[in-house]
Write an enzyme that holds these catalytic residues in place. Structure first.
Site, short mmCIF file in Angstrom:
data_model
loop_
_atom_site.label_atom_id
_atom_site.label_comp_id
_atom_site.label_asym_id
_atom_site.label_seq_id
_atom_site.Cartn_x
_atom_site.Cartn_y
_atom_site.Cartn_z
N PRO A 182 28.17 57.47 36.63
CG PRO A 182 27.93 58.80 38.53
CD PRO A 182 27.75 57.41 38.05
CG ASP A 203 31.43 55.13 39.37
OD1 ASP A 203 30.67 56.09 39.57
OD2 ASP A 203 31.06 53.94 39.46
CG HIS A 204 31.53 62.44 40.24
ND1 HIS A 204 32.30 62.59 41.37
CD2 HIS A 204 31.23 63.70 39.83
CE1 HIS A 204 32.47 63.87 41.63
NE2 HIS A 204 31.82 64.58 40.71
NE ARG A 205 28.12 54.45 40.42
CZ ARG A 205 27.82 53.21 40.02
NH1 ARG A 205 26.60 52.73 40.23
NH2 ARG A 205 28.73 52.46 39.42
CB ILE A 250 36.45 58.58 42.30
CG1 ILE A 250 36.87 57.14 42.56
CG2 ILE A 250 37.68 59.47 42.13
CD1 ILE A 250 37.64 56.52 41.44
#
Length: 440
Positions: free
Chosen positions: A234, A410-412, A414
């Site tokens: 994401p 990467d929102h997973r 960060i």
């Protein structure tokens, strides 16, 4: 490689590493009837990650080219057959894979030293790699050894004599020429050869106003990588616009320093250093997501990638252990990285193992963008064009040098807060580059 009863030896497409399963033959340097020597480059291939020269591991006379230039060949397939000279009658038996057994007194010296074919050079694979990395053309060297083999010392000496600095990483890429230079280099490299016709660009039979371009090599690898990344991680992108007037002034001053004489110094160098400084302060940004293990892998090293536009497509080679390099060494590494990539000589190893990436879209006059993450990385920083804009400086509106940075992550692994802190740190260093000293 296999050996047949009539002394024909088969050279198969080798495994060049990095999990690659096939390669495209770009150019043949030899043809049927040509004599080849052990270690001689016989063809140039393009994998999904780089252009590689293939040396043949034995000598003899070429019997047949099994694959045409322009053809994609799987690893393990026979690409060339060579008739190797048979052992003398009554001589010792030959052990497949080991050659002729040596006599008790030692191996007999070769009666006539092997000489490279015209336009080629003899060198061991590590020496060939060193020459590619240093930008040395082996065919221009005059080896001192009687057997005509170029040594590491001769390559290093040739590189030391080369004083013309290569173009820096902030310069626009050289656009590809309409005609592929491989076609003019050797008729065996023509993409018209053999059954490779279907590998060329061609007009759509249903609509001649449309041209169909086969997807292969770097373009195919790029398409697979960005698709996997876009639909796996994401993406979130944050932006900041910063006054870099002091940074541009420092770039000019560094160019006058003796330590940077002959080196290409541009804003991207200081952006890279600022990013490395921010990573040291926020190490969680330098990580990756392990889906299988359901773990976050934090890297205690920084392999800094630089997205590079080349005639063959987008490549992202990386500087190994960039966090350990002083500014002069970082300048050299970035310049060599980009120059080698544009020349099509990047090694597969240089294209793997990156931990985070820079993309300099500003060289195309673009202010900002939303870059896609390279697979396996958690962050990529886009650097926009530097332009003069009205800016509030010391409570007055004055013209200043300004650029926009965009950090995609990467929102997973960060969160927005960490991404914002990293981006703000990079911006603060570029606004006041003396902070590089204070933050180490």
């Amino acid at each position: 490689m296999a050996e047949t009863a009539d002394r024909l030896r088969e050279f198969r497409m080798p495994d060049v590493g990095e999990g690659l399963t096939e390669a495209e033959i770009l150019t043949w340097y030899v043809g049927p009837g040509d004599t080849v020597t052990d270690g001689q480059t016989v063809c140039e291939i393009e994998t999904a990650k780089a252009v590689v020269e293939l040396p043949i591991p034995f000598h003899g006379v070429v019997r047949e080219l099994r694959c045409a230039a322009g053809q994609t060949v799987p690893v393990g397939a026979v690409v060339i057959t060579v008739a190797e000279p048979s052992a003398a009658p009554g001589g010792p038996p030959v052990l497949v894979g080991y050659g002729v057994a040596p006599e008790r007194a030692g191996c007999r010296p070769r009666a006539t030293p092997l000489r490279p074919a015209p336009g080629t050079a003899l060198a061991k694979p590590p020496v060939r790699k060193l020459a590619r990395d240093l930008g040395v053309d082996l065919t221009t060297l005059r080896p001192a050894s009687p057997d005509g083999v170029v040594t590491r010392a001769e390559v290093e000496a040739a590189a030391a004599r080369h004083t013309t600095p290569p173009p820096g990483p902030t310069e626009p890429p050289v656009p590809p020429k309409p005609d592929d230079p491989r076609d003019a280099r050797d008729p065996r490299g023509s993409r018209d050869a053999g059954d490779a016709d279907n590998a060329r660009d061609h007009r759509d039979a249903r609509d001649p106003r449309e041209t169909r371009v086969p997807v292969r090599g770097v373009r195919r690898a790029t398409a697979a990588a960005v698709t996997a990344s876009a639909f796996t991680a994401p993406h979130v992108t944050e932006f900041v616009t910063v006054d870099v007037t002091r940074t541009t002034r420092l770039v000019r001053e560094l160019g006058r320093e003796p330590e940077f004489a002959g080196r290409r110094v541009g804003p991207l160098l200081l952006v890279a250093k600022a990013l490395l400084t921010a990573v040291a302060r926020h190490p969680d940004i330098n990580a990756s997501w392990d889906e299988a293990a359901q773990e976050i892998v934090r890297k205690d090293y920084v392999n800094l990638g630089v997205a590079t536009a080349t005639p063959r497509g987008l490549l992202v080679p990386n500087v190994k252990d960039a966090h350990t390099l002083p500014l002069t060494a970082l300048a050299d590494a970035l310049t060599e990285l980009v120059t080698t990539a544009r020349a099509g000589r990047t090694s597969p190893a240089a294209l793997t193992g990156g931990t985070l990436t820079l993309t300099n879209i500003g060289v195309f006059g673009v202010d900002t963008g939303t870059p896609i993450l390279p697979p396996g990385e958690a962050a990529i920083l886009a650097v926009g064009a530097i332009g003069t804009r009205p800016w509030v400086h010391k409570k007055k509106v004055t013209p200043r040098q300004v650029l926009t940075l965009a950090l995609t992550f990467d929102h997973r692994l960060i969160d927005g807060e960490l991404g914002a802190k990293v981006l703000a740190d990079v911006a603060s260093v570029l606004e006041r580059p003396q902070r590089l000293i204070a933050r180490g």
